[in-house]
Design an enzyme around this catalytic site. Sequence first.
Site, PDB file in Angstrom:
ATOM      1  N   SER A 167      36.327  38.982  37.686  1.00 48.83           N
ATOM      2  CA  SER A 167      35.435  39.790  38.100  1.00 48.83           C
ATOM      3  C   SER A 167      34.637  40.296  37.018  1.00 48.83           C
ATOM      4  O   SER A 167      34.468  39.710  35.792  1.00 48.83           O
ATOM      5  CB  SER A 167      35.783  40.737  39.083  1.00 48.83           C
ATOM      6  OG  SER A 167      34.701  41.253  39.871  1.00 48.83           O
ATOM      7  N   ASP A 223      33.261  32.934  47.282  1.00 50.55           N
ATOM      8  CA  ASP A 223      33.139  34.199  46.457  1.00 50.55           C
ATOM      9  C   ASP A 223      31.768  34.536  46.348  1.00 50.55           C
ATOM     10  O   ASP A 223      31.143  33.577  45.785  1.00 50.55           O
ATOM     11  CB  ASP A 223      34.157  33.975  45.459  1.00 50.55           C
ATOM     12  CG  ASP A 223      34.323  35.333  44.358  1.00 50.55           C
ATOM     13  OD1 ASP A 223      33.732  36.490  44.912  1.00 50.55           O
ATOM     14  OD2 ASP A 223      34.639  35.281  43.470  1.00 50.55           O
ATOM     15  N   HIS A 281      37.220  36.686  47.237  1.00 47.24           N
ATOM     16  CA  HIS A 281      37.041  36.868  45.465  1.00 47.24           C
ATOM     17  C   HIS A 281      38.347  37.266  44.756  1.00 47.24           C
ATOM     18  O   HIS A 281      38.516  36.818  43.447  1.00 47.24           O
ATOM     19  CB  HIS A 281      36.157  38.423  45.488  1.00 47.24           C
ATOM     20  CG  HIS A 281      35.802  38.686  44.055  1.00 47.24           C
ATOM     21  ND1 HIS A 281      35.369  38.069  43.048  1.00 47.24           N
ATOM     22  CD2 HIS A 281      36.013  39.846  43.385  1.00 47.24           C
ATOM     23  CE1 HIS A 281      35.209  38.684  41.897  1.00 47.24           C
ATOM     24  NE2 HIS A 281      35.716  39.786  42.110  1.00 47.24           N
TER      25      HIS A 281
END
Length: 292
Positions: A167, A223, A281
């Site tokens: 991320s 995601d 994610h």
Amino acid sequence: MFIQAFWSLLVLVASTVLASPAARASIQARQAITALTTAQITAYKPYTYYASAAYCSPSTTLAWSCGANCKANPSFVPVASGGDGDGIQFWFVGYDPTLKSSLCRHGNVEFALETMNSTLFTGVSSSVKVHDGFGKEQAKTASAVLTAVKKTMSAYSTTVVTTTGHSLGSALSLLDALYLSIQIPSATVNFIGYGLPRVGNSAFANLIDSKFPSLAHINNKEDLVPIIPGKCRLLGYVHPSGEKHILDNSTWVACPGQDNTSSQCSTGDVPTIFNGDVDDHHGPYDGVEMGC
Ligand SMILES: *[C@@H]1O[C@H](CO)[C@@H](O)[C@H](O)[C@H]1NC(C)=O
Ligand SMILES: *[C@@H]1O[C@H](CO)[C@@H](O)[C@H](O)[C@H]1NC(C)=O
Ligand SMILES: *[C@@H]1O[C@H](CO)[C@@H](O)[C@H](O)[C@H]1NC(C)=O
């Protein structure tokens, strides 16, 4: 913004042997969308655990005592760590004698494309622009990370450095990969990231492609983080090459080129955030969920 909702982090790993089977596969797979073999997928796993381990705050004593995902790389030798998980993202640097080395962080951010800091990114063309928030975050820890990586390289006689993260941490570790490659010309740097948001413009993506031919950014199913900052392609954001996309049936494919629009790759599979699934994610990435 959205990023606050997703913990994010960064791990940096150095090894004496760079060319993992998976890395070599990514070079060969430039033209067609091809499925990765089990061995190629497995080669990424130590990095997946490091990216996940970065969710655990580093202790001041550098005790490597976080969750199960941290312990999955038991031979890790921490060298330095920092951040507070708030104003400054967590990071760590160390050495893995099996792979060989490491760093990590977490985060939250803003949005405009800006030229890169010329002190940190010496010699990079002013046409290269990156997300302002990511650039500012990376600058906060840049010199501490550089010092730690130099120390690790010297202590363990290694020249190979791999940065990894998930991320926001993935974005920061991509910037760190570029930064370290510029500041330590003798290092062989690579980047293996997870759930990477778009970091910079086309000139940035081209620079990254030229520097890191074995780069991998691994995206899980639908995601939505890999397609943000929102409407980014319209704003001029471009992903570097090297995407590995995990399909709904858990097959991993190598997507050739930058922002491949095939429905088997993130940009084509998730045309807007409304097509995305936030639950994808954190994984699983070959069975590993990101988190401490
Ligand atoms: C570039 O980064 C250095 C080190 O973090 C910082 O001192 C300097 O203010 C930055 N320059 C700009 C223009 O942001
Ligand atoms: C997974 O899905 C892809 C795309 O639909 C397909 O080409 C591939 O054959 C599937 N693999 C397996 C093992 O089902
Ligand atoms: C996307 O992948 C296809 C292979 O399916 C390839 O022909 C095409 O050039 C790629 N697109 C980009 C933008 O690289």
